[in-house]
Design a protein around this motif. Structure first.
Motif, PDB file in Angstrom:
ATOM      1  N   GLU A  25      10.436  -1.815 -58.323  1.00  0.00           N
ATOM      2  CA  GLU A  25       9.482  -2.806 -57.800  1.00  0.00           C
ATOM      3  C   GLU A  25       8.785  -3.513 -58.954  1.00  0.00           C
ATOM      4  O   GLU A  25       8.567  -4.719 -58.943  1.00  0.00           O
ATOM      5  N   GLU A  29       9.092  -7.631 -59.672  1.00  0.00           N
ATOM      6  CA  GLU A  29       7.876  -8.430 -59.522  1.00  0.00           C
ATOM      7  C   GLU A  29       7.379  -8.991 -60.859  1.00  0.00           C
ATOM      8  O   GLU A  29       6.295  -9.572 -60.936  1.00  0.00           O
TER       9      GLU A  29
ATOM     10  N   ILE B  77       6.971 -15.843 -61.204  1.00  0.00           N
ATOM     11  CA  ILE B  77       7.333 -14.623 -60.460  1.00  0.00           C
ATOM     12  C   ILE B  77       6.084 -13.918 -59.928  1.00  0.00           C
ATOM     13  O   ILE B  77       6.116 -13.338 -58.839  1.00  0.00           O
ATOM     14  N   GLU B  78       4.995 -13.998 -60.669  1.00  0.00           N
ATOM     15  CA  GLU B  78       3.782 -13.321 -60.210  1.00  0.00           C
ATOM     16  C   GLU B  78       3.298 -13.923 -58.894  1.00  0.00           C
ATOM     17  O   GLU B  78       2.944 -13.212 -57.949  1.00  0.00           O
ATOM     18  N   SER B  81       5.729 -13.229 -56.028  1.00  0.00           N
ATOM     19  CA  SER B  81       5.640 -11.828 -55.588  1.00  0.00           C
ATOM     20  C   SER B  81       4.406 -11.636 -54.714  1.00  0.00           C
ATOM     21  O   SER B  81       4.480 -11.022 -53.642  1.00  0.00           O
ATOM     22  N   GLY B  87      10.033 -11.531 -50.971  1.00  0.00           N
ATOM     23  CA  GLY B  87      10.013 -10.077 -50.752  1.00  0.00           C
ATOM     24  C   GLY B  87      11.363  -9.529 -50.307  1.00  0.00           C
ATOM     25  O   GLY B  87      11.781  -8.452 -50.742  1.00  0.00           O
ATOM     26  N   GLN B  90      13.685  -9.427 -53.318  1.00  0.00           N
ATOM     27  CA  GLN B  90      13.312  -8.338 -54.230  1.00  0.00           C
ATOM     28  C   GLN B  90      13.771  -6.993 -53.673  1.00  0.00           C
ATOM     29  O   GLN B  90      14.283  -6.142 -54.402  1.00  0.00           O
ATOM     30  N   PRO B 106      13.326 -11.653 -62.879  1.00  0.00           N
ATOM     31  CA  PRO B 106      12.396 -12.618 -62.274  1.00  0.00           C
ATOM     32  C   PRO B 106      13.015 -14.011 -62.159  1.00  0.00           C
ATOM     33  O   PRO B 106      12.933 -14.652 -61.100  1.00  0.00           O
TER      34      PRO B 106
END
Lengths: 793, 162
Positions: A25, A29, B77-78, B81, B87, B90, B106
């Motif tokens: 994760e 992220e 990417i921050e 996310s 989501g 990911q 990313p």
């Protein structure tokens, strides 16, 4: 039934199960911590002034203007940094005759390759350091460079290090069986010269190091993207005049390694030395241009090979003469002779032929340093062996699969050895070949190939059997005097809530070291994966051990984890037995609960065992002490290496007008013993294959005759991208090593070992109607057109 | 070197920054805003590791000067996310082990999302083509293609149900 349960028999075992890796994760992220991401208070950024010449005397360095640059903290020459960092020599005593010259953190009076650092500029920002670096005036006297390995040993060629006497770093010869007799009695002899281009790792995160000498603590902390933290701890201490206890190496997330980040780089040593000199943190991150001229290169071999074969297909002898150029220094501490040594060891390895002669010579040259990169030596040995086997097949008119079937070591012949002295515990060449044949529908493809040829479409099938060195014991480096540990250690403890904390000496660069460790420990203990947390990559906080390289993680670190997990289970059951007033042997742990052995009858939860052990020991007998921590170490002893085996196949099309190759399909069957996480093994294979395909088709560090790298950008040095790569089908045969309880062998090299060999064989197979044989990689369109005689306008 | 004052809108937050005109956006995101999820691989526009979204289009942050991005909507990417927009991608990457070292990830995710926004039903060759500007040394790409394909199908199914 007696004897210990096998890992596979544990209740709810995670061995052999695909589960997602822990901690992903964070990475998906963008919350990882790569060294490139780190900053520390008072941190300086170092930029190196590098030699533009392949070989030059440093006459003078004028740092006056640079020192006046905005934000500049210090400008330090190679000669000045000698005070902080002693030189090294990259030799190992078991590689007899290997010689090299002392190498400094930065060149002192002579630069020996284009890209060698000669001066360091430290500033408050990277940009300021780069600006000031342009103000450093270095006066060079250019010297004649040695660039062509074919002539490096000739008398009229300058000797790079006069004190060594010549440019020969290492030579090894081997003569087993009756080679001359085999060749004279052969029905056919085939020979070829195989040429392998230099290429490099191109890790997406460049090399990065952040060194922090704290004079108040008298400790050096180095944050480094490295595969071997304990090795680096020793090296930093040794060359910066510190005790090992004064050095801590921390390895957080690493943006790719593949062997590139297991070596001692002069500029990284310089960074640590600068931190000590300047008494503050100093960070170095290579840019891509620097990476191309300073990250180790690999391969660059010219290998002449011969094969002797009987008309019935029996291969009776192999002979090779290998030459490789390694740059101006043997790398430290693993040396640059290992790859050539591996080539000698591995050629002919899958086959029954007992007559084998080999010579390998390793020469110095004024190009970037060369050393171990993923699958060290394997792609060379495999391409030479498999190329020769195909030539032999063609010489006697036999199908390539058939000749392999007749010559691969039989699956019931083990244990056995090779003419070069390799010991094989248990391999499965024939089972792998049979599985491959079925997976790829070999006969169907042959029919399709024939049909398409009539339409002027040239497709080829290439096969490549291979053996792979994994789980290296002390025979690899330790016996040669290097302080590179071949053992690994794992500590497992239960915390006060019943959760499990594991510390391992393995490191993680994406292969799945954390995952395999967690899966093995969870299985050994009998807890669920979510209760297990793995700590690694920190010499202050893990047991001593080798790290992650040479496909050793699962086989060595995994076994240590298994043994440590078992030991902690016994300790936990002793506590539980005391609480429950029964003998530990009657109990087991299943999904985090102590149960009656062989049943799911719950007796007490691990949280309750932990609560009593940590907070109410007063309720336990006075002579009983709970020990909820266990540490075990492991190293293979019976076999110097756990050999694995496998076979790959390529199906491709050659456009004879353009020389372009289209990869249509690729298969790999391999045998890495017990599989801990099938998905991770398959992805190691696929990633490895694609690295091998890059070498086969694209990757080449092209030097000119003056030792200048001419394609040192990612626009010029081609790497495999998604659109050119095929899907890769992976199959397995499972022959566990009996040396460990887990039975795991490595899988990290297998893909890279055979990919280029089977692509080259497939190209030659496709071009058979043109009677063309190409034995050089990368197989560029121009190489193919040249071979077809179609090089034109 | 003289500095410029610019205002950047990044992940919905406004930042007033004093920067050198020569600074590229990847450096400014990482060094000034500590958005280290945008990675740097080559700084010459080939590897794709610094891919971000600028005004809705995927862009190499190493090829854009930060001063050029003034007034643009920048997503990293921050931000993607935190918003949950990717989501499912990911999650698919994690379950398919479509990342090893994670350094390309990313940018690979942002590139994959760009494809799925423009072409909800891509075949494997189209996926390979679209991510062919993002270099991954670890995986050999197949797991990434699988993960993107899985998400495309799942979104299609969810869309049909809705």
């Amino acid at each position: 039934m007696s004897g210990p349960l096998s890992p596979l028999d544990r209740p709810n075992s995670y061995i052999g199960r695909t589960v997602p890796r822990p901690n992903l994760e964070r990475l998906v992220e963008g919350r990882g911590t790569y060294v490139s991401d780190m900053t520390l208070p008072r941190m300086g950024h170092v930029v190196f002034v590098r030699s533009p010449y392949a070989h030059a005397r440093i006459v003078d360095i004028d740092t006056g203007a640079a020192k006046q640059g905005e934000g500049v903290i210090a400008v330090v020459t190679g000669a000045e940094l000698v005070e902080q960092c002693s030189p090294w020599v990259g030799v190992l005593s078991h590689l007899k005759g290997l010689k090299s010259a002392p190498q400094h953190a930065m060149a002192v009076d002579r630069a020996c390759w284009q890209g060698e650092a000669v001066c360091a500029v430290v500033a408050n920002s990277r940009a300021q350091a780069e600006d000031a670096a342009e103000l450093v005036q270095v006066q060079y006297q250019e010297l004649e460079p040695v660039t062509d390995m074919r002539t490096a040993l000739e008398p009229h060629i300058p000797v790079i290090h006069a004190e060594l006497g010549d440019n020969l770093a290492f030579e090894r010869s081997l003569d087993a069986g009756e080679v001359d007799k085999a060749f004279s009695e052969a029905d056919a002899v085939a020979e070829a010269e195989f040429v392998f281009g230099r290429h490099t790792g191109v890790t997406l995160e460049a090399r990065a190091v952040l060194a922090d000498w704290n004079p108040g603590e008298r400790r050096l902390t180095v944050y480094q993207g490295t595969q071997a933290p304990h090795m680096m701890q020793n090296i930093f201490a040794k060359h910066l005049a510190l005790e090992e206890a004064q050095v801590r190496v921390v390895c957080k997330d690493v943006g790719g390694s593949f062997g590139i980040k297991v070596h001692v780089y002069a500029d990284e040593m310089a960074t640590a030395a600068l931190s000590k000199r300047l008494k503050r943190p100093v960070k170095f991150v290579a840019d891509r241009i620097e990476s191309f001229v300073t990250d180790i290169h690999a391969r660059d071999h010219i290998c002449k090979g011969r094969i002797a074969v009987k008309q019935d297909g029996t291969i009776t002898a192999f002979a090779i003469d290998d030459l490789t150029g390694i740059g101006p220094y043997s790398m430290y501490p693993r040396t640059s002779a290992i790859e050539a040594n591996q080539v000698v060891n591995l050629v002919g390895g899958p086959y029954q032929a007992r007559n084998y002669r080999a010579r390998a010579r390793v020469v110095f040259q004024n190009k970037n340093v060369m050393c171990q990169y993923r699958a060290v030596g394997h792609p060379i040995a495999c391409s030479v062996t498999e190329g020769l086997v195909d030539l032999a097949a063609r010489a006697i008119g036999m199908d390539p699969l058939e000749i392999r079937s007749r010559n691969l070591i039989k699956d019931d012949a083990y244990p056995t050895d090779s003419p070069s002295g390799l010991k094989f515990e248990s391999l499965s060449h024939h089972a792998s070949l049979a599985k491959l044949k079925q997976m790829m529908d070999y006969d169907g493809l042959r029919a399709e190939q024939k049909r398409l040829r009539r339409q002027g479409i040239y497709r080829g099938i290439g096969l490549a059997s291979f053996i792979e060195v994994t789980n290296p014991s002390a025979a690899f480096y330790g016996v040669g005097g290097a302080r590179i540990s071949s053992q690994d250690g794992v500590s497992v403890r239960m915390d006060a809530t019943g959760a499990i904390i594991v510390q391992t000496s393995l490191t993680e660069q994406g292969q799945g070291s954390e995952a395999l460790t967690a899966q093995v420990v969870a299985s050994a203990l009998g807890v669920t994966l979510d209760k297990v947390r793995v700590i690694l990559g920190d010499t202050d906080n893990t047991p001593y051990g080798g790290g992650t390289w040479a496909s050793r993680g699962a086989g060595i670190g995994g076994e240590a984890a298994w043994q440590a997990g078992k030991a902690l289970r016994m300790n936990i059951l002793e506590v539980a037995g005391t609480i429950l007033q029964t003998v530990p042997d009657m109990l087991d742990i299943d999904q985090g609960v102590v149960v009656d052995k062989g049943t799911t009858r719950e007796r007490i939860g691990l949280d309750e065992v932990a609560r009593i052990a940590y907070f109410r020991p007063d309720t336990l007998p006075a002579d009983f002490q709970a020990e909820l921590l266990a540490t075990r170490h492991y190293v293979p002893r019976q076999y110097p290496f756990a050999f694995t085996n496998g076979i790959q196949a390529s199906w491709l099309e050659v456009d004879t007008e353009t020389g372009f190759i289209t990869l249509l399909n690729h298969w790999c069957v391999e045998d890495c013993g017990t599989i801990i996480n099938p998905q991770l093994v398959d992805e190691q294979i696929r990633g490895g294959v694609v690295q091998g395909l890059g070498a086969a088709l694209f990757e080449h560090c092209r030097y000119d005759e003056r030792g200048q790298l001419t394609n040192g950008t990612m626009a010029d040095y081609l790497v495999p991208m998604a659109s050119e790569m095929p899907d890769i089908e992976v199959g397995h045969v499972v022959s566990p090593t009996l040396e460990s309880e887990l039975g795991a062998k490595g899988a990290g090299e297998a893909g890279t070992a055979g990919a280029a060999a089977c692509v080259a064989n497939a190209v030659n197979d496709a071009l058979e109607p043109f009677d063309v044989t190409i034995t050089e990689i990368p197989l560029t369109p121009s190489l193919i057109l040249n071979a077809l005689g179609r090089r034109g306008g | 070197m003289g500095k410029h004052v610019i205002t950047l809108m990044v992940n919905g937050e406004s930042h007033r920054l004093e920067i050198e005109p020569r600074a590229h956006l990847a450096d400014v995101l990482r060094d000034e805003l500590a958005l280290t999820g945008t990675h740097i691989g080559c700084e010459h526009g080939v590897c794709g590791a610094c891919t971000i979204r600028v005004d809705g289009a995927i862009t190499r942050a190493c090829l854009l000067l930060a001063v050029q991005a003034e007034g643009a909507v920048i997503e990293t990417i921050e931000g993607l996310s935190d918003s949950g927009e990717i989501g499912d991608l990911q999650d698919a990457f994690r379950h398919r082990n479509a990342l090893q070292c994670g350094y390309c990830t990313p940018a690979m995710l942002i590139t994959a999302q760009d494809l799925l926004l423009h072409n909800p039903n891509p075949d494997r060759a189209t996926i390979r083509d679209h991510i062919s500007g993002n270099y991954c040394r670890c995986t050999g790409y197949q797991a990434i293609v699988d993960a993107v394909e899985t998400v495309a199908k799942a979104r299609q199914t969810a869309g049909e149900r809705a």
